[in-house]
Design a protein around this motif. Structure first.
Motif, PDB file in Angstrom:
ATOM      1  N   PHE A  97      25.075  71.193  13.726  1.00 50.57           N
ATOM      2  CA  PHE A  97      24.083  69.853  13.835  1.00 50.57           C
ATOM      3  C   PHE A  97      24.584  68.743  13.350  1.00 50.57           C
ATOM      4  CE2 PHE A  97      20.378  67.798  11.695  1.00 50.57           C
ATOM      5  CZ  PHE A  97      19.788  67.597  12.745  1.00 50.57           C
ATOM      6  N   PHE A  98      24.614  67.521  14.008  1.00 49.65           N
ATOM      7  CA  PHE A  98      24.996  66.431  13.502  1.00 49.65           C
ATOM      8  C   PHE A  98      24.068  65.284  12.908  1.00 49.65           C
ATOM      9  CE2 PHE A  98      27.935  67.688  16.675  1.00 49.65           C
ATOM     10  CZ  PHE A  98      29.093  67.903  16.201  1.00 49.65           C
TER      11      PHE A  98
ATOM     12  N   PHE B 141      23.612  67.337  18.189  1.00 45.09           N
ATOM     13  CA  PHE B 141      24.187  68.707  17.942  1.00 45.09           C
ATOM     14  C   PHE B 141      25.355  68.917  19.066  1.00 45.09           C
ATOM     15  CE2 PHE B 141      20.373  69.171  20.687  1.00 45.09           C
ATOM     16  CZ  PHE B 141      20.928  70.141  21.497  1.00 45.09           C
ATOM     17  N   GLY B 142      26.305  70.043  18.603  1.00 41.67           N
ATOM     18  CA  GLY B 142      27.247  70.495  19.937  1.00 41.67           C
ATOM     19  C   GLY B 142      27.894  71.694  19.193  1.00 41.67           C
ATOM     20  N   ASN B 143      28.838  72.175  19.984  1.00 42.91           N
ATOM     21  CA  ASN B 143      29.764  73.240  20.000  1.00 42.91           C
ATOM     22  C   ASN B 143      31.026  72.552  20.126  1.00 42.91           C
ATOM     23  OD1 ASN B 143      31.643  75.206  20.214  1.00 42.91           O
ATOM     24  ND2 ASN B 143      30.188  76.547  21.253  1.00 42.91           N
ATOM     25  N   PRO B 144      31.742  72.039  19.000  1.00 45.43           N
ATOM     26  CA  PRO B 144      33.313  71.260  19.270  1.00 45.43           C
ATOM     27  C   PRO B 144      34.084  72.191  20.210  1.00 45.43           C
ATOM     28  CG  PRO B 144      32.626  71.459  17.029  1.00 45.43           C
ATOM     29  CD  PRO B 144      31.335  72.416  17.666  1.00 45.43           C
ATOM     30  N   ALA B 145      34.187  73.673  20.254  1.00 47.25           N
ATOM     31  CA  ALA B 145      34.780  74.604  21.056  1.00 47.25           C
ATOM     32  C   ALA B 145      34.651  74.178  22.426  1.00 47.25           C
ATOM     33  CB  ALA B 145      34.918  75.906  20.658  1.00 47.25           C
ATOM     34  N   LEU B 146      33.025  74.078  22.929  1.00 48.18           N
ATOM     35  CA  LEU B 146      32.906  73.755  24.299  1.00 48.18           C
ATOM     36  C   LEU B 146      32.712  72.161  24.604  1.00 48.18           C
ATOM     37  CD1 LEU B 146      31.613  74.840  26.870  1.00 48.18           C
ATOM     38  CD2 LEU B 146      29.456  74.691  25.646  1.00 48.18           C
ATOM     39  N   GLY B 147      32.206  71.441  23.798  1.00 50.15           N
ATOM     40  CA  GLY B 147      32.067  70.121  24.022  1.00 50.15           C
ATOM     41  C   GLY B 147      33.383  69.443  24.228  1.00 50.15           C
ATOM     42  N   THR B 148      34.335  69.611  23.265  1.00 44.18           N
ATOM     43  CA  THR B 148      35.769  68.995  23.528  1.00 44.18           C
ATOM     44  C   THR B 148      36.402  69.334  24.748  1.00 44.18           C
ATOM     45  OG1 THR B 148      36.854  70.411  21.977  1.00 44.18           O
ATOM     46  CG2 THR B 148      35.794  68.437  21.089  1.00 44.18           C
ATOM     47  N   THR B 149      35.941  70.408  25.448  1.00 41.00           N
ATOM     48  CA  THR B 149      36.673  70.723  26.690  1.00 41.00           C
ATOM     49  C   THR B 149      36.415  69.717  27.683  1.00 41.00           C
ATOM     50  OG1 THR B 149      35.035  72.096  27.552  1.00 41.00           O
ATOM     51  CG2 THR B 149      36.616  73.195  26.215  1.00 41.00           C
ATOM     52  N   PHE B 150      35.367  68.959  27.586  1.00 40.93           N
ATOM     53  CA  PHE B 150      34.932  67.906  28.489  1.00 40.93           C
ATOM     54  C   PHE B 150      35.843  66.640  28.323  1.00 40.93           C
ATOM     55  CE2 PHE B 150      30.688  70.168  27.865  1.00 40.93           C
ATOM     56  CZ  PHE B 150      31.134  71.010  28.785  1.00 40.93           C
ATOM     57  N   VAL B 151      36.044  66.584  26.756  1.00 42.64           N
ATOM     58  CA  VAL B 151      36.862  65.269  26.484  1.00 42.64           C
ATOM     59  C   VAL B 151      38.302  65.586  26.935  1.00 42.64           C
ATOM     60  CG1 VAL B 151      37.593  64.090  24.487  1.00 42.64           C
ATOM     61  CG2 VAL B 151      35.271  64.922  24.606  1.00 42.64           C
TER      62      VAL B 151
ATOM     63  N   TRP C 156      29.239  63.234  24.507  1.00 39.13           N
ATOM     64  CA  TRP C 156      29.541  64.405  23.603  1.00 39.13           C
ATOM     65  C   TRP C 156      29.228  63.733  21.965  1.00 39.13           C
ATOM     66  CZ3 TRP C 156      32.326  66.599  19.708  1.00 39.13           C
ATOM     67  CH2 TRP C 156      31.808  67.864  19.239  1.00 39.13           C
ATOM     68  N   PRO C 157      28.665  64.334  21.001  1.00 39.80           N
ATOM     69  CA  PRO C 157      27.893  65.477  21.132  1.00 39.80           C
ATOM     70  C   PRO C 157      26.751  65.530  22.047  1.00 39.80           C
ATOM     71  CG  PRO C 157      27.651  64.512  18.887  1.00 39.80           C
ATOM     72  CD  PRO C 157      28.691  63.878  19.734  1.00 39.80           C
ATOM     73  N   VAL C 158      26.113  66.522  22.211  1.00 34.79           N
ATOM     74  CA  VAL C 158      24.805  66.614  22.973  1.00 34.79           C
ATOM     75  C   VAL C 158      23.587  65.805  22.181  1.00 34.79           C
ATOM     76  CG1 VAL C 158      22.890  68.261  23.882  1.00 34.79           C
ATOM     77  CG2 VAL C 158      25.320  68.880  23.932  1.00 34.79           C
ATOM     78  N   ARG C 159      22.957  65.059  22.800  1.00 31.35           N
ATOM     79  CA  ARG C 159      21.711  64.233  22.406  1.00 31.35           C
ATOM     80  C   ARG C 159      20.645  64.749  23.164  1.00 31.35           C
ATOM     81  NH1 ARG C 159      26.198  61.441  23.176  1.00 31.35           N
ATOM     82  NH2 ARG C 159      25.298  60.229  24.990  1.00 31.35           N
TER      83      ARG C 159
END
Length: 160
Positions: free
Chosen positions: A62-63, A87-97, A107-110
């Motif tokens: 949670f951010f 909020f977000g899951n860095p392991a998942l979200g950064t795969t998009f980056v 990212w993160p998810v808003r």
């Protein structure tokens, strides 16, 4: 000259058939904003609390929350209740980056939780399929599907 006229006429005929399709396609793309909106059964504060609880329960990072109405009202604008939950899951979200650096804009998810003038409360977020298209990411279908499943689950917490 006659060849020029025939060529221009042929071009006009082609454009007459092709352009409407191109224009319709452009209109369809411009009206599709990629926003998914979910009606909440709760007031704004409770909707935000329910999303935060669900995020924590899932072990998602949670951010924070930005109270846009509080900021706007303090600046002299009349802003209806509106809070941005991040909020977000860095392991998942950064795969998009890693697929496209500009995906960091999404990212993160808003999730925007807001109240309309009629009192209705909604949770809105950006569709992950739209994010993939926006950034031209074609190599992360499994990850985008997982993110879609997660955001649908998180926003389901706003229903009784």
């Amino acid at each position: 000259m006659w060849n020029s006229i025939k060529s221009a006429a042929a071009s006009a005929v082609v454009l007459a058939f092709v352009m409407p399709g191109l224009i319709a396609h452009a209109r369809a793309d411009s009206t599709s904003d990629g926003v998914v909106t979910v009606k909440s059964d709760y007031p704004v504060a409770e909707t935000v609390s329910r999303i935060k609880r669900d995020v924590a329960k899932k072990g998602i990072m949670f951010f924070g929350v930005i109270d846009q109405a509080k900021l706007g009202n303090a600046a002299g604008n009349q802003v209806l209740p509106s809070r941005l939950v991040m909020f977000g899951n860095p392991a998942l979200g950064t795969t998009f980056v890693t697929a496209n650096q500009k995906a960091g804009l999404d990212w993160p998810v808003r999730v925007l939780v807001y109240q309309e003038a009629d009192g209705g409360v909604y949770a809105a977020y950006t569709d992950f399929g739209w994010i993939a298209k926006r950034h031209g990411i074609t190599s992360r279908d499994k990850e985008f599907a997982m993110a879609t499943e997660v955001i649908r689950s998180v926003t389901s917490a706003v229903h009784k």
